[in-house]
Design a protein around this motif. Structure first.
Motif, PDB file in Angstrom:
ATOM      1  N   LYS A 106       0.837  -1.209   0.000  1.00 38.20           N
ATOM      2  CA  LYS A 106       0.000   0.000   0.000  1.00 38.20           C
ATOM      3  C   LYS A 106       0.865   1.250   0.000  1.00 38.20           C
ATOM      4  CE  LYS A 106      -4.092  -2.037   2.027  1.00 38.20           C
ATOM      5  NZ  LYS A 106      -5.027  -2.130   3.143  1.00 38.20           N
ATOM      6  N   ILE A 127       3.862   1.548  -1.262  1.00 36.71           N
ATOM      7  CA  ILE A 127       4.442   1.703  -2.605  1.00 36.71           C
ATOM      8  C   ILE A 127       3.420   2.321  -3.561  1.00 36.71           C
ATOM      9  CG2 ILE A 127       5.244   0.416  -4.652  1.00 36.71           C
ATOM     10  CD1 ILE A 127       6.646  -1.503  -2.670  1.00 36.71           C
ATOM     11  N   LEU A 128       2.202   1.781  -3.535  1.00 39.84           N
ATOM     12  CA  LEU A 128       1.167   2.323  -4.428  1.00 39.84           C
ATOM     13  C   LEU A 128       0.895   3.785  -4.100  1.00 39.84           C
ATOM     14  CD1 LEU A 128      -1.266  -0.718  -4.678  1.00 39.84           C
ATOM     15  CD2 LEU A 128       0.122   0.264  -6.529  1.00 39.84           C
ATOM     16  N   MET A 149       3.662   5.952  -5.400  1.00 34.46           N
ATOM     17  CA  MET A 149       3.642   6.051  -6.854  1.00 34.46           C
ATOM     18  C   MET A 149       2.462   6.862  -7.376  1.00 34.46           C
ATOM     19  SD  MET A 149       4.806   2.241  -8.097  1.00 34.46           S
ATOM     20  CE  MET A 149       5.195   2.698  -9.799  1.00 34.46           C
TER      21      MET A 149
END
Lengths: 187, 187
Positions: free
Chosen positions: B138, B140-141, B144
């Motif tokens: 989560k 990382i998302l 990004m």
């Protein structure tokens, strides 16, 4: 076909043929063609997949239609929407096939049952999860502290096999850069 | 003091008093003061820590001296350099105490031994690792696909307890924004 699975599991634990026979009954084989979706967003996902052959990606499409790739998965990688699989949430990523793939699948109920009947497999999945956790921490530190050029070089070095098989626009979507920036990095 | 540990483990598995007595012998108590370092960079780390009281952070200092915070850990969180702990690599993050802390520690050898003698604990640590993996995906998302403002709002919502206890410059270093940007986000 089961040779692959036995070898994959054998990287972390020893299973004799009888034990492996028990284990293999918890898995199913799945074949899926390029451009198919294994998982779509906003589903309840009860299955995770081990890639025997082929290549897949998990990604999120944001509000302005931009794709962010969380993970590529080729041979020996596991893929799913793990927040949905492990925590029962609705999926937030889609999993799409980039190259025709042969997979092994296991449901969350079978996974938990398998770990109960064979504690060695609980050990196997704990080790896999720990290693996955470490890999994600590295990705976070890389996203935070490295330049696009450094992330590009890392990717080429760590995943040469994926790099050569994936369209460049997908690599850009994994690295979090535009296609134009990626072209510049390659020069 | 062991009440805390029994409750923490009891969130995922049932242990009777005798079992918990066995488990508790694998852990040590550690007290450490504010501004001390539990882990420094470039070490071999064989211990992970569960926070009973206090607050710590793990972070990386990049080549130009900028700090990137990988993790805060307050009550009920585990902290270490997990790449070093699980994979025997040299540590890349430092773990520093932000508020005086009481911790439980366990070495990698004791962890593996404990999982062998008590399969329930292997289950406990597998579940913890899976949940940790999901949390990192989560993050990382979010790194990004979300704007700095969205990441700031998520942090306030998910970790109100940390938000109120941590200097704002550290929150900026966790979110990957400058102190000036953070000030703007708070308006």
């Amino acid at each position: 076909m089961t040779d692959f699975l036995q070898r994959h599991i054998g990287e972390h634990i020893d299973l004799n043929d009888e034990e492996f026979h028990t284990v293999s009954k918890f898995f199913n084989s799945v074949k899926i063609r390029k451009r198919q979706f294994l998982i779509q967003e906003n589903q309840s996902v009860d299955t995770m997949y081990l890639v025997k052959t082929g290549l897949l990606k998990s990604s999120l499409i944001d509000e302005i239609g931009k794709e962010h790739i969380l993970q590529f998965a080729n041979e020996n990688w596991w893929i799913s929407d793990f927040a949905s699989f492990f925590k029962g949430e609705k999926s937030t990523v889609a999993v799409e096939v980039i190259e025709d793939a042969e997979l092994f699948s296991i449901t969350i109920n079978d996974l938990e049952q398998l770990c109960k009947v064979m504690p060695k497999m609980e050990h196997f999945f704990r080790v896999k999860s720990n290693f996955g956790y470490v890999a994600l921490q590295k990705r976070i530190l890389s996203l935070m502290s490295h330049t696009a050029k450094e992330r590009y070089d890392e990717f080429c070095l760590m995943y040469p096999n994926i790099f050569s098989r994936v369209p460049k626009r997908l690599i850009a979507n994994y690295l979090g850069v535009t296609r134009e920036t990626l072209s510049r990095l390659q020069m």
